[in-house]
Every structure is written in structure tokens, then in C-alpha cells.
Write a protein that holds these residues in place. Structure first.
Motif, PDB file in Angstrom:
ATOM      1  N   ARG A 109       7.911  39.836  25.863  1.00 55.84           N
ATOM      2  CA  ARG A 109       8.286  39.691  27.276  1.00 55.84           C
ATOM      3  C   ARG A 109       8.569  38.235  27.631  1.00 55.84           C
ATOM      4  O   ARG A 109       9.526  37.939  28.346  1.00 55.84           O
ATOM      5  N   PHE A 110       7.735  37.328  27.134  1.00 55.46           N
ATOM      6  CA  PHE A 110       7.906  35.922  27.465  1.00 55.46           C
ATOM      7  C   PHE A 110       8.753  35.168  26.445  1.00 55.46           C
ATOM      8  O   PHE A 110       8.893  33.938  26.539  1.00 55.46           O
ATOM      9  N   TYR A 136      14.290  27.499  27.674  1.00 53.74           N
ATOM     10  CA  TYR A 136      13.478  26.820  28.695  1.00 53.74           C
ATOM     11  C   TYR A 136      14.270  25.691  29.348  1.00 53.74           C
ATOM     12  O   TYR A 136      14.222  25.520  30.577  1.00 53.74           O
ATOM     13  N   GLY A 181       9.640  28.941  35.053  1.00 57.05           N
ATOM     14  CA  GLY A 181       9.053  30.053  34.314  1.00 57.05           C
ATOM     15  C   GLY A 181       7.889  30.689  35.053  1.00 57.05           C
ATOM     16  O   GLY A 181       7.610  30.397  36.215  1.00 57.05           O
ATOM     17  N   GLU A 182       7.192  31.569  34.340  1.00 58.08           N
ATOM     18  CA  GLU A 182       6.062  32.306  34.904  1.00 58.08           C
ATOM     19  C   GLU A 182       4.778  31.921  34.183  1.00 58.08           C
ATOM     20  O   GLU A 182       4.770  31.701  32.964  1.00 58.08           O
ATOM     21  N   PHE A 238       1.439  32.481  32.330  1.00 62.11           N
ATOM     22  CA  PHE A 238       0.877  33.571  31.543  1.00 62.11           C
ATOM     23  C   PHE A 238      -0.455  34.041  32.123  1.00 62.11           C
ATOM     24  O   PHE A 238      -0.724  35.245  32.178  1.00 62.11           O
ATOM     25  N   HIS A 247      -0.004  34.981  36.252  1.00 61.97           N
ATOM     26  CA  HIS A 247       0.989  36.019  36.546  1.00 61.97           C
ATOM     27  C   HIS A 247       1.733  35.725  37.840  1.00 61.97           C
ATOM     28  O   HIS A 247       1.960  36.615  38.664  1.00 61.97           O
ATOM     29  N   ASN A 274       3.894  27.432  29.941  1.00 64.01           N
ATOM     30  CA  ASN A 274       4.823  27.080  31.016  1.00 64.01           C
ATOM     31  C   ASN A 274       4.177  26.159  32.047  1.00 64.01           C
ATOM     32  O   ASN A 274       4.813  25.229  32.546  1.00 64.01           O
TER      33      ASN A 274
END
Length: 323
Positions: A55-56, A69, A79-80, A82, A85, A289
Motif C-alpha cells: 500500500r505504501f 517521493y 505522504g501519509e 504510517f 494514519h 514519511n
């Protein structure tokens, strides 16, 4: 001036790009897995870990990950997270203002403390007072910031109960505070962490400013001011001080990295909800991230701090503008 600003901007962009590249490589090559960072996660099914890595994009080669990136970063996408969330931009938007408040307060206090101590030493050069103040500055500069923070917390928070020991505001009050009361409450919580950073950084400023003041007090224009019958206080504060401010201002710009790195542990000691604490938690969670985004913001702040320091030197000393 425009050419100078453009050149410094290009240097800042190059520095930030280098910081991003190095940080990205280090955090991804370090041992560990972001989705099984804690002891409570040791029994996470391998299928779940594989699904999260896909997913990432962590299942792709490192070069592909970095290109992706960098492309997202160019569009303002950090980004998100980890672990949280949430978008990294939202996490930093909550914590960065708190770190800027702490860092700016600590920087102002460190300049006041360092310049004042440097003047006191320079005007008493060679005396026992100079030696005593120099020993005080050396002691402040030598101790780790987190240890000094713990000592201040113990004395002023636990023993004397003068100041709060954790957080940014009093969460025990059930009645909402108005603007002024809230600002005063935040100020009380700000004292100890800002003082911790200011004492450590201000001691370095004092050592440089003492040398600059001694040199300025022996300059021809200072002797001429004294020959005209000006008082010693006016000679020191209006003539020698302005000439000696350049090293202190330059050191203030160079102190931005120290304030940012120092805030990582200081914010954790005092529970200050800033970017340093976010970085501290992200490192242990291997939140790639967030760690990289903190490095990006830190690089930008360092570049801006150095630029402001150069402009401050030019404003304080006309000789620099004519050079």
C-alpha cells in the motif's frame, strides 16, 4: 541585493534537496520494519505486513521509492504517516507552530542572555568576575540539554511548585479560558523548556560575544568616543555593542539547527506537543514519511535562519553593506 537573495535561495534549495536525499536513504536503509516497530506488534501476520508494504510502496526498489517521493514532494504532498494514519502535512501543521513558538522564545532569550553575559565579561576582562562568569557559561554549555531540563523541572516544578512540568496548557481546568488567560497559561508552560534551550545556546553566544566586545572596546572609534567625553555606558552600548553584534547574529542563525535538534529531547522531557516530539516518536515507530518531512522542514528553517542572520548582520553593521 536581489542577486544575493537569489543566490542564497538557490543554495537553500540545494541544501534542502541534499537533506531530503540523505535522510530518505538513511531511514530506509536502517534496520527494522515500520509496521512491526513495537513489542506489541511482533505477532502481526506476515500477510498484513506485506499488504501494508504494498500500500505504501515499500515493496519497490529504493530508487523507485525515492523518485515517487520526490515527485510527490514537488507537488506539496508529504505522504501519509504510517503510525498515525493521517497526512503528514496535517501532523506537522499541528506541531510546527508549537515548535516555532518554543524555538523563537528560546532564541530571543539566548541572545539576551549571551549578549548580556558577553558584555559583563568584556567590561571586566581579566578580573575574577570575568573568570566566574566564564565558568558559568562553560558549565551551561557543557551540560546536555535534556539533563538541564530535568534539573529545572525537578527544582521549579516538583520542589518549588512554581511552574508546570508538562504539556502546553493546563488540561485540568474545566472552565474554558479567555484569550489572555490562555496566553498566560501557555507562557507559564513555556518557561522551563525555553529556558533550558536558552541557557545551553546562550552560553555559546556569550563566549563569542565576549571576544567580539573585547576587540571592539579596543578599537580606534571607541577610544575616540571616550576622548570626546562620552560616558562609559554610552560608549559600550551605543558604539562597541553595535560593532560587536555581527558574530552574535551570525551565531543566532547557525543556532537554529541546535535549537531544532535540542527540542527533540527537550519537548519529550516537558511533554511539549511540538515537531521535536513528533520526530522522536516517529523515529521509534520508523515512520519514514514523518521523519523525512521533519528533515525537510528543519532544512528550510535552517536556510531561512541563516538568510535572516546575514540580513541582520548587514543591518547592524553598515560596513557589511558597503563590502
Amino acid at each position: 541585493m536581489l542577486t544575493y537573495l537569489l543566490r542564497r535561495l538557490a543554495l537553500a534549495l540545494a541544501t534542502t534537496a541534499a537533506v531530503v536525499t540523505i535522510t530518505f536513504a538513511l531511514v530506509h536503509l536502517a534496520p527494522g520494519e515500520p509496521f512491526v516497530a513495537g513489542a506489541e506488534d511482533r505477532f502481526v501476520p506476515p500477510e498484513t505486513v506485506a499488504r501494508l508494504r504494498e500500500r505504501f510502496g515499500l515493496d519497490r526498489p529504493l530508487g523507485v521509492q525515492f523518485a515517487r517521493y520526490a515527485a510527490n514532494l514537488a507537488h506539496g504532498d508529504l505522504g501519509e504517516s504510517f503510525a498515525r494514519h493521517r497526512p503528514v502535512a496535517a501532523v506537522l501543521a499541528e506541531s510546527l507552530p508549537n515548535t516555532l513558538l518554543l524555538g523563537a522564545t528560546a532564541l530571543v532569550l539566548s541572545l539576551l542572555f549571551g549578549i548580556g553575559l558577553g558584555i559583563a565579561q568584556a567590561t571586566r576582562a581579566g578580573t575574577w568576575a570575568d573568570s566566574a562568569l566564564g565558568a558559568l557559561a562553560l558549565a551551561c554549555y557543557s551540560v546536555p540539554a535534556f539533563w538541564l531540563g530535568l534539573m529545572l523541572l525537578l527544582v521549579f516544578g516538583e520542589w518549588l511548585h512554581w511552574l508546570p512540568v508538562s504539556g502546553m496548557a493546563d488540561v485540568t481546568l474545566r472552565v474554558p479560558m479567555d484569550g489572555l488567560r490562555h496566553a498566560l497559561d501557555v507562557g507559564r508552560h513555556l518557561v522551563l523548556p525555553a529556558l533550558t534551550l536558552a541557557l545551553v545556546n546562550g552560553a555559546a553566544v556569550a563566549r563569542f560575544h565576549r571576544a567580539a566586545m573585547i576587540e571592539a572596546l579596543g578599537a580606534d572609534f571607541v577610544r575616540a568616543a571616550r576622548a570626546r567625553g562620552l560616558g562609559e555606558r554610552r560608549v559600550v552600548l551605543r558604539h562597541a555593542l553595535r560593532s560587536a553584534l555581527a558574530p552574535a547574529i551570525t551565531l543566532a542563525g547557525l543556532s537554529v539547527p541546535a535549537l531544532l535538534t535540542g527540542s527533540v529531547l527537550v519537548e519529550s522531557v516537558f511533554g511539549w506537543p511540538g515537531m521535536g516530539r513528533v520526530a522522536y516518536e516517529a523515529i521509534f515507530a520508523r515512520d519514514y514519511n514523518v521523519i523525512t518531512a521533519v528533515a525537510v522542514v528543519a532544512g528550510v528553517l535552517v536556510a531561512v535562519g541563516n538568510l535572516l542572520a546575514d540580513l541582520g548582520v548587514a543591518a547592524a553593521d553598515p560596513r557589511v553593506r558597503r563590502a
